[in-house]
Design a protein around this motif. Structure first.
Motif, PDB file in Angstrom:
ATOM      1  N   THR A  76      -1.142  -0.268   4.039  1.00 42.68           N
ATOM      2  CA  THR A  76      -2.387  -0.936   3.669  1.00 42.68           C
ATOM      3  C   THR A  76      -3.286   0.013   2.877  1.00 42.68           C
ATOM      4  OG1 THR A  76      -3.592  -0.235   5.657  1.00 42.68           O
ATOM      5  CG2 THR A  76      -2.291  -2.278   5.812  1.00 42.68           C
ATOM      6  N   PRO A  77      -4.239  -0.515   2.114  1.00 47.15           N
ATOM      7  CA  PRO A  77      -5.201   0.354   1.430  1.00 47.15           C
ATOM      8  C   PRO A  77      -5.987   1.231   2.397  1.00 47.15           C
ATOM      9  CG  PRO A  77      -5.284  -1.848   0.499  1.00 47.15           C
ATOM     10  CD  PRO A  77      -4.400  -1.930   1.704  1.00 47.15           C
ATOM     11  N   GLN A  78      -6.230   0.740   3.600  1.00 43.73           N
ATOM     12  CA  GLN A  78      -6.948   1.530   4.598  1.00 43.73           C
ATOM     13  C   GLN A  78      -6.127   2.745   5.020  1.00 43.73           C
ATOM     14  OE1 GLN A  78      -6.554  -1.855   4.754  1.00 43.73           O
ATOM     15  NE2 GLN A  78      -8.644  -2.317   4.065  1.00 43.73           N
ATOM     16  N   LEU A  99     -12.987   6.038  -5.846  1.00 43.10           N
ATOM     17  CA  LEU A  99     -14.443   5.883  -5.752  1.00 43.10           C
ATOM     18  C   LEU A  99     -14.926   5.956  -4.307  1.00 43.10           C
ATOM     19  CD1 LEU A  99     -15.022   3.126  -8.456  1.00 43.10           C
ATOM     20  CD2 LEU A  99     -15.666   5.540  -8.580  1.00 43.10           C
ATOM     21  N   LYS A 100     -14.105   5.486  -3.371  1.00 42.30           N
ATOM     22  CA  LYS A 100     -14.473   5.606  -1.957  1.00 42.30           C
ATOM     23  C   LYS A 100     -14.464   7.063  -1.512  1.00 42.30           C
ATOM     24  CE  LYS A 100     -12.881   0.984  -0.684  1.00 42.30           C
ATOM     25  NZ  LYS A 100     -11.797   0.190  -0.053  1.00 42.30           N
ATOM     26  N   LEU A 101     -13.480   7.824  -1.993  1.00 41.94           N
ATOM     27  CA  LEU A 101     -13.464   9.260  -1.690  1.00 41.94           C
ATOM     28  C   LEU A 101     -14.707   9.944  -2.244  1.00 41.94           C
ATOM     29  CD1 LEU A 101      -9.723  10.168  -2.460  1.00 41.94           C
ATOM     30  CD2 LEU A 101     -10.746   9.774  -0.216  1.00 41.94           C
ATOM     31  N   ARG A 116      -5.203   8.670   4.719  1.00 43.51           N
ATOM     32  CA  ARG A 116      -4.339   9.816   4.416  1.00 43.51           C
ATOM     33  C   ARG A 116      -5.003  10.735   3.393  1.00 43.51           C
ATOM     34  NH1 ARG A 116       1.143   8.806   5.226  1.00 43.51           N
ATOM     35  NH2 ARG A 116       1.463  11.031   4.789  1.00 43.51           N
ATOM     36  N   LEU A 117      -5.549  10.149   2.344  1.00 44.85           N
ATOM     37  CA  LEU A 117      -6.171  10.960   1.301  1.00 44.85           C
ATOM     38  C   LEU A 117      -7.428  11.656   1.802  1.00 44.85           C
ATOM     39  CD1 LEU A 117      -5.712   8.668  -1.819  1.00 44.85           C
ATOM     40  CD2 LEU A 117      -4.572  10.844  -1.362  1.00 44.85           C
ATOM     41  N   GLU A 155      -1.106  -0.415 -16.837  1.00 50.19           N
ATOM     42  CA  GLU A 155      -0.922  -1.862 -16.840  1.00 50.19           C
ATOM     43  C   GLU A 155      -1.206  -2.413 -15.455  1.00 50.19           C
ATOM     44  OE1 GLU A 155       2.920  -2.787 -18.463  1.00 50.19           O
ATOM     45  OE2 GLU A 155       2.327  -2.233 -20.501  1.00 50.19           O
ATOM     46  N   HIS A 156      -1.457  -3.718 -15.401  1.00 51.30           N
ATOM     47  CA  HIS A 156      -1.900  -4.351 -14.155  1.00 51.30           C
ATOM     48  C   HIS A 156      -0.863  -4.241 -13.030  1.00 51.30           C
ATOM     49  CE1 HIS A 156      -5.701  -6.013 -15.452  1.00 51.30           C
ATOM     50  NE2 HIS A 156      -5.145  -6.463 -16.561  1.00 51.30           N
ATOM     51  N   ASP A 157       0.441  -4.250 -13.368  1.00 54.90           N
ATOM     52  CA  ASP A 157       1.447  -4.253 -12.316  1.00 54.90           C
ATOM     53  C   ASP A 157       1.498  -2.935 -11.547  1.00 54.90           C
ATOM     54  OD1 ASP A 157       2.889  -3.596 -15.035  1.00 54.90           O
ATOM     55  OD2 ASP A 157       4.162  -2.730 -13.478  1.00 54.90           O
ATOM     56  N   LYS A 158       0.867  -1.890 -12.075  1.00 51.40           N
ATOM     57  CA  LYS A 158       0.769  -0.619 -11.351  1.00 51.40           C
ATOM     58  C   LYS A 158      -0.479  -0.571 -10.468  1.00 51.40           C
ATOM     59  CE  LYS A 158       4.532   0.856 -13.241  1.00 51.40           C
ATOM     60  NZ  LYS A 158       5.793   0.857 -12.456  1.00 51.40           N
ATOM     61  N   ASP A 159      -1.230  -1.656 -10.441  1.00 50.09           N
ATOM     62  CA  ASP A 159      -2.438  -1.821  -9.613  1.00 50.09           C
ATOM     63  C   ASP A 159      -3.422  -0.662  -9.750  1.00 50.09           C
ATOM     64  OD1 ASP A 159      -4.266  -2.919  -7.917  1.00 50.09           O
ATOM     65  OD2 ASP A 159      -2.942  -3.048  -6.176  1.00 50.09           O
ATOM     66  N   PRO A 160      -3.891  -0.411 -10.972  1.00 51.48           N
ATOM     67  CA  PRO A 160      -4.910   0.642 -11.140  1.00 51.48           C
ATOM     68  C   PRO A 160      -6.208   0.311 -10.404  1.00 51.48           C
ATOM     69  CG  PRO A 160      -4.711  -0.668 -13.141  1.00 51.48           C
ATOM     70  CD  PRO A 160      -3.568  -1.069 -12.256  1.00 51.48           C
ATOM     71  N   GLU A 161      -6.458  -0.990 -10.143  1.00 52.82           N
ATOM     72  CA  GLU A 161      -7.663  -1.372  -9.400  1.00 52.82           C
ATOM     73  C   GLU A 161      -7.679  -0.730  -8.020  1.00 52.82           C
ATOM     74  OE1 GLU A 161      -5.733  -3.439 -11.033  1.00 52.82           O
ATOM     75  OE2 GLU A 161      -7.009  -4.313 -12.592  1.00 52.82           O
ATOM     76  N   LEU A 162      -6.535  -0.734  -7.320  1.00 55.47           N
ATOM     77  CA  LEU A 162      -6.468  -0.097  -6.006  1.00 55.47           C
ATOM     78  C   LEU A 162      -6.640   1.409  -6.136  1.00 55.47           C
ATOM     79  CD1 LEU A 162      -5.980   0.013  -2.984  1.00 55.47           C
ATOM     80  CD2 LEU A 162      -3.511  -0.062  -3.430  1.00 55.47           C
TER      81      LEU A 162
END
Length: 381
Positions: free
Chosen positions: A336-338, A235-237, A343-344, A222-229
């Motif tokens: 932050t997303p950065q 995809l960046k990895l 970390r990943l 669901e959107h509240d779990k922010d799957p977009e992030l």
């Protein structure tokens, strides 16, 4: 033939309008381990309708019983309406448990927030004898939001008076986790944390670094779990050519964000598991084989899935917000997303850093064994 003893009279009435996920886990634990309970439930479908109409439903389905002494329900139920419809139930000790609260539940636009859901929870608190939250974040965010929420009402009553009535009834009682022995499911690595600290790049780290980093995202779709992030980070990895695997678990309901279908083929070679696992044994096995449990939530009042994964040996990465600072030390939080990506990226390059790390969270304090006595006391007349 010996006569069988009659079962003890039902003293605790359990009501759950949304019998799924953590709501189901809690009700099942109470039903199985506390004496003299009887439960009435409704399927975990169409949450909004359950929040609006479950009081009428239960008022018609729950048969009168003079032995009832305590009523326990989740905050999905409008307890105020039920008490009005069933005066016999209104006389019981009434306990409402908040898995979440609708006053700060994230919506895409504030004008889209349905006032009724939060209002239902406030009036439920007013008629309840005990109001219980699964975290301090849940309780504090609810109580602090009541005045501004009620200020939306034209010709309103003084909101501070409402808070003064509710606050003395409130307490925190963490959600009880079913934490069994998962040792048989855990991978065996020869490296100890001390060896890793002395020579992270040497022969001692060879075995834990041999397989790609396994990232698990075990949340509702669901959107509240922010799957977009989550997916943009994965995809960046991939674009950076890093070696990793992902398991995207969790339940999917009616409106699944389109990002899941769009990103599944883009991550195909990295996907290890995809979709909800009905078997709890299989679910725990996947968690035990994973290295990092990731939360990208915009809303979290406790976080059952993350704590279960930590119990299974996963290294947690969670937002530095919501309930997470209440449970996890700062080293497991990102702002932050950065920071998350950094970390990943580091963990992908050296999985042994997380595989040999002992997470500094005592999950046992959230276990049913530890919390059972508190729930027994809560549900005593």
């Amino acid at each position: 033939m010996e006569s069988q003893a009659a079962p003890p009279p039902a003293r605790v009435l359990l009501l759950e309008p949304f019998y799924g996920g953590s709501h189901k886990q809690l009700l099942d634990l109470l039903s199985a381990h506390l004496d003299s309970c009887v439960a009435f439930t409704a399927p975990a479908k169409k949450w909004h309708w359950k929040a609006r109409t479950s009081a009428l439903d239960f008022s018609q389905r729950v048969t009168p019983n003079p032995t009832y002494r305590v009523l326990f329900c989740s905050s999905v139920l409008n307890l105020c309406e039920l008490a009005a419809l069933r005066p016999d139930l209104a006389r019981l000790k009434k306990v409402v448990y908040f898995h979440e609260n609708q006053l700060v539940y994230p919506v895409r636009k504030e004008q889209d927030r349905d006032f009724q859901y939060g209002y239902n929870q406030i009036v439920s608190c007013l008629v309840a004898d005990a109001v219980v939250f699964n975290s301090a974040f849940n309780m504090d965010s609810f109580l602090s939001s009541v005045p501004s929420f009620l200020n939306k009402i034209p010709d309103r009553c003084p909101p501070d008076d409402v808070v003064r009535v509710i606050r003395p009834k409130c307490r925190v009682l963490h959600f009880p986790l079913r934490l069994g022995d998962v040792g048989r499911l855990l991978p065996k690595y020869s490296v100890t944390p001390a060896a890793h600290a002395d020579d992270a790049t040497g022969a001692a780290a060879t075995q834990p670094d041999a397989k790609p980093l396994h990232i698990v995202w075990p949340h509702r779709w669901e959107h509240d779990k922010d799957p977009e992030l989550f997916f943009s980070t994965m995809l960046k990895l991939k674009e950076e050519g890093l070696d990793f695997l992902v398991s995207v678990l969790g339940e999917a309901f009616t409106d699944v964000p389109e990002v899941f279908a769009r990103c599944r083929p883009l991550l195909d070679s990295h996907v290890l598991h995809w979709g909800y696992l009905e078997s709890r044994e299989l679910y725990l096995s996947v968690l035990c084989q994973a290295d990092v449990v990731l939360s990208t939530a915009q809303h979290e009042f406790f976080g059952v899935a993350v704590l279960e994964a930590v119990h299974c040996g996963c290294y947690p990465l969670c937002p530095k917000a919501l309930v997470y600072p209440e449970i996890f030390p700062a080293e497991y939080l990102y702002a932050t997303p950065q920071q998350l990506l950094k970390r990943l990226r580091s963990f992908c390059g050296q999985p042994s850093r997380v595989r040999t790390h002992a997470v500094k969270v005592d999950t046992s304090r959230f276990s049913w064994d530890v919390l059972k006595g508190d729930f027994q006391s809560l549900l005593s007349p």
